[in-house]
Design an enzyme around this catalytic site. Structure first.
Site, PDB file in Angstrom:
ATOM      1  N   ARG A  16     -12.203   2.708 -10.709  1.00  0.00           N
ATOM      2  CA  ARG A  16     -12.135   0.809 -11.551  1.00  0.00           C
ATOM      3  C   ARG A  16     -12.856  -0.100 -12.013  1.00  0.00           C
ATOM      4  O   ARG A  16     -13.207  -0.614 -12.935  1.00  0.00           O
ATOM      5  CB  ARG A  16     -10.169   0.652 -11.440  1.00  0.00           C
ATOM      6  CG  ARG A  16      -9.660   1.098 -11.314  1.00  0.00           C
ATOM      7  CD  ARG A  16      -8.319   1.035 -11.088  1.00  0.00           C
ATOM      8  NE  ARG A  16      -6.723   1.907 -11.306  1.00  0.00           N
ATOM      9  CZ  ARG A  16      -6.437   1.868 -10.626  1.00  0.00           C
ATOM     10  NH1 ARG A  16      -5.698   0.936 -10.063  1.00  0.00           N
ATOM     11  NH2 ARG A  16      -4.766   2.584 -10.936  1.00  0.00           N
TER      12      ARG A  16
ATOM     13  N   ARG B 148       2.400  -4.199  -4.967  1.00  0.00           N
ATOM     14  CA  ARG B 148       2.983  -3.324  -4.157  1.00  0.00           C
ATOM     15  C   ARG B 148       3.411  -3.596  -2.407  1.00  0.00           C
ATOM     16  O   ARG B 148       3.862  -3.005  -2.000  1.00  0.00           O
ATOM     17  CB  ARG B 148       1.321  -3.146  -3.443  1.00  0.00           C
ATOM     18  CG  ARG B 148       0.663  -2.370  -5.028  1.00  0.00           C
ATOM     19  CD  ARG B 148      -0.646  -2.008  -4.427  1.00  0.00           C
ATOM     20  NE  ARG B 148      -1.831  -1.181  -5.420  1.00  0.00           N
ATOM     21  CZ  ARG B 148      -2.291  -2.177  -6.529  1.00  0.00           C
ATOM     22  NH1 ARG B 148      -2.509  -3.381  -6.375  1.00  0.00           N
ATOM     23  NH2 ARG B 148      -3.189  -1.186  -7.197  1.00  0.00           N
TER      24      ARG B 148
ATOM     25  N   VAL C 290      -2.112   7.114   1.238  1.00  0.00           N
ATOM     26  CA  VAL C 290      -2.297   6.668  -0.177  1.00  0.00           C
ATOM     27  C   VAL C 290      -1.112   5.731  -0.937  1.00  0.00           C
ATOM     28  O   VAL C 290      -0.731   4.821  -2.066  1.00  0.00           O
ATOM     29  CB  VAL C 290      -1.725   7.754  -1.288  1.00  0.00           C
ATOM     30  CG1 VAL C 290      -2.066   6.929  -2.122  1.00  0.00           C
ATOM     31  CG2 VAL C 290      -2.913   8.785  -1.252  1.00  0.00           C
ATOM     32  N   SER C 291      -0.189   5.657  -0.050  1.00  0.00           N
ATOM     33  CA  SER C 291       1.457   4.990  -0.240  1.00  0.00           C
ATOM     34  C   SER C 291       1.410   3.176  -0.893  1.00  0.00           C
ATOM     35  O   SER C 291       0.790   3.017   0.484  1.00  0.00           O
ATOM     36  CB  SER C 291       2.740   5.111   0.901  1.00  0.00           C
ATOM     37  OG  SER C 291       2.594   7.097   0.786  1.00  0.00           O
TER      38      SER C 291
ATOM     39  N   GLY D  90       0.705  13.447  -6.435  1.00  0.00           N
ATOM     40  CA  GLY D  90       0.608  14.718  -5.894  1.00  0.00           C
ATOM     41  C   GLY D  90      -0.257  15.557  -6.369  1.00  0.00           C
ATOM     42  O   GLY D  90      -1.081  16.095  -5.541  1.00  0.00           O
TER      43      GLY D  90
ATOM     44  N   ASP E   9       7.363  18.187  -1.032  1.00  0.00           N
ATOM     45  CA  ASP E   9       8.017  17.602  -1.300  1.00  0.00           C
ATOM     46  C   ASP E   9       9.867  17.540  -1.276  1.00  0.00           C
ATOM     47  O   ASP E   9      10.483  18.323  -0.863  1.00  0.00           O
ATOM     48  CB  ASP E   9       8.141  17.092  -3.217  1.00  0.00           C
ATOM     49  CG  ASP E   9       8.939  16.026  -3.463  1.00  0.00           C
ATOM     50  OD1 ASP E   9       6.980  15.548  -4.169  1.00  0.00           O
ATOM     51  OD2 ASP E   9      10.046  15.871  -4.624  1.00  0.00           O
TER      52      ASP E   9
ATOM     53  N   HIS F 102      -6.207  -4.055  -0.830  1.00  0.00           N
ATOM     54  CA  HIS F 102      -6.003  -2.714  -2.206  1.00  0.00           C
ATOM     55  C   HIS F 102      -4.560  -3.385  -2.800  1.00  0.00           C
ATOM     56  O   HIS F 102      -3.274  -2.694  -3.062  1.00  0.00           O
ATOM     57  CB  HIS F 102      -5.325  -1.587  -1.536  1.00  0.00           C
ATOM     58  CG  HIS F 102      -4.906  -0.512  -3.100  1.00  0.00           C
ATOM     59  ND1 HIS F 102      -5.830  -0.659  -3.926  1.00  0.00           N
ATOM     60  CD2 HIS F 102      -3.411   0.051  -3.194  1.00  0.00           C
ATOM     61  CE1 HIS F 102      -5.477   0.551  -4.541  1.00  0.00           C
ATOM     62  NE2 HIS F 102      -4.055   0.896  -4.131  1.00  0.00           N
TER      63      HIS F 102
ATOM     64  N   ASN G 266       8.769   2.393   1.509  1.00  0.00           N
ATOM     65  CA  ASN G 266       8.518   3.232   1.732  1.00  0.00           C
ATOM     66  C   ASN G 266       7.734   3.072   3.114  1.00  0.00           C
ATOM     67  O   ASN G 266       7.354   4.738   3.851  1.00  0.00           O
ATOM     68  CB  ASN G 266       6.760   2.990   1.332  1.00  0.00           C
ATOM     69  CG  ASN G 266       7.068   3.673  -0.649  1.00  0.00           C
ATOM     70  OD1 ASN G 266       8.516   3.974  -0.515  1.00  0.00           O
ATOM     71  ND2 ASN G 266       6.214   3.266  -1.181  1.00  0.00           N
TER      72      ASN G 266
ATOM     73  N   ASP H 234     -10.277   0.912  -5.912  1.00  0.00           N
ATOM     74  CA  ASP H 234     -10.264   0.258  -6.760  1.00  0.00           C
ATOM     75  C   ASP H 234     -12.042  -0.135  -7.759  1.00  0.00           C
ATOM     76  O   ASP H 234     -12.357  -0.462  -8.547  1.00  0.00           O
ATOM     77  CB  ASP H 234     -10.277  -0.972  -5.957  1.00  0.00           C
ATOM     78  CG  ASP H 234      -8.945  -1.173  -6.020  1.00  0.00           C
ATOM     79  OD1 ASP H 234      -7.997  -0.515  -6.823  1.00  0.00           O
ATOM     80  OD2 ASP H 234      -8.785  -1.330  -4.261  1.00  0.00           O
TER      81      ASP H 234
ATOM     82  N   ARG I  88       5.500   2.386  -7.973  1.00  0.00           N
ATOM     83  CA  ARG I  88       5.550   0.975  -8.355  1.00  0.00           C
ATOM     84  C   ARG I  88       6.573   0.846 -10.153  1.00  0.00           C
ATOM     85  O   ARG I  88       5.861   1.934 -10.785  1.00  0.00           O
ATOM     86  CB  ARG I  88       4.446   0.414  -8.861  1.00  0.00           C
ATOM     87  CG  ARG I  88       3.744  -0.302  -8.045  1.00  0.00           C
ATOM     88  CD  ARG I  88       2.342  -0.722  -7.563  1.00  0.00           C
ATOM     89  NE  ARG I  88       1.888  -2.549  -7.912  1.00  0.00           N
ATOM     90  CZ  ARG I  88       1.156  -2.594  -8.524  1.00  0.00           C
ATOM     91  NH1 ARG I  88      -0.124  -2.025  -8.601  1.00  0.00           N
ATOM     92  NH2 ARG I  88       1.065  -4.448  -8.706  1.00  0.00           N
TER      93      ARG I  88
END
Length: 308
Positions: free
Chosen positions: A151, A88, A118-119, A12, A32, A175, A95, A148, A82
């Site tokens: 990467r 995941r 994004v979680s 974040g 948060d 993902h 989550n 991804d 993680r």
């Protein structure tokens, strides 16, 4: 342009930093649940403003969603990260409850916001937001494919011995380590197929290394990565905020595209001021179609663990 980032952890805070440095948003709100944490991160980031040359105002708040009111874009990074050896999918129980509460609170104060999830498990969390809110599908986006693909391009450049700016490539599908579908056939170096430069075997290794990119970093760092995920989110946010009409692979709700229905999975989309403005259907080979179908089955299996 007001952007909220929920979750002031490493990912974040990285999102907020990259968004601010690009200097296209007037305000970024970090939220948060840990007392004082978002406020501290925001203050620390604001003290870099004169050094990094941005005017974006960054503020922090402890679980006060009224401070997020009127957000144009909201990013959900909250949830547990993680740990080494954890998939995941194993994150889902914890989550799902967090993402459901966060998305509801965000929409209460910013009913017109575009949500970026994004979680993890990201495709399933994106699907959860679709199923538990009344937002139109174009305003719910899962950030996975952009990361991804970054990467993938890193691994391609490494194999080619080329600058990354020379390389283009895309990852579609889920993902997850098993669900990613790096489109090696379509990858190019300055418009020339990469297969002209490297062997099929090396290209297969690039694809394999891409698929375990997150797990590799988790093993090295002891937790999830944050620089590249933050940069990927900032790219999506900027494309929306500045109405760039850029194509990114994102987790989007499919309704017949690619022969898939009732799931969120990575596919190329055009991002602009309305969020997902178009789902781009590219011609896949039979092998790529089979891999995408297999990936979709894995996502649906994880979706089945949701308590909707």
């Amino acid at each position: 342009m007001k952007v909220t980032v929920v979750g002031a952890g490493a990912v974040g805070a990285s999102c907020a930093e990259y968004i601010a440095i690009k200097d296209f948003a007037s305000e970024v709100v970090l939220l948060d649940i840990k007392e004082g944490y978002a406020e501290g991160k925001a203050m620390d980031l604001m003290q870099t403003a004169s050094l990094n040359g941005f005017d974006t105002k960054i503020t922090g708040t402890t679980n006060d969603y009224s401070k997020t009111a009127g957000s144009d874009i909201a990013v959900i990074t909250s949830g547990i990260p993680r740990k080494p050896g954890m998939t995941r999918e194993e994150l889902i129980g914890i989550n799902a409850g967090i993402v459901k509460t966060v998305s509801s609170s965000l929409i209460e104060h910013s009913p017109n916001a575009i949500i970026i999830v994004v979680s993890n498990p990201m495709d399933t969390m994106t699907y959860l937001v679709h199923k538990t809110t009344d937002l139109p599908k174009n305003r719910i986006i899962g950030m996975g494919g952009a990361l991804d693909s970054a990467r993938f391009k890193y691994r391609l450049a490494e194999a080619l011995g080329a600058p990354i700016s020379d390389v283009d490539g895309m990852v579609i599908g889920g993902h997850s380590d098993k669900g990613m579908v790096p489109l090696t056939r379509l990858a190019t170096r300055n418009s020339v197929p990469v297969s002209e430069f490297i062997s099929d075997e090396r290209l297969e290794q690039v694809a394999a290394d891409t698929k375990v990119g997150g797990a590799t970093l988790t093993g090295l760092l002891g937790t999830s990565a944050w620089y590249a995920p933050g940069a990927a989110v900032s790219g999506l946010v900027q494309a929306i905020a500045c109405d760039q009409k850029k194509i990114f692979p994102c987790s989007t709700l499919l309704e017949g595209e690619y022969g898939l229905n009732d799931l969120c999975i990575g596919a190329p989309v055009v991002l602009g001021r309305n969020g997902i403005e178009k789902i781009v259907e590219i011609e896949l080979s039979d092998a790529e179609k089979a891999k995408l179908a297999e990936s979709a089955e894995g996502v649906k299996k994880t979706n089945g663990l949701l308590e909707l």
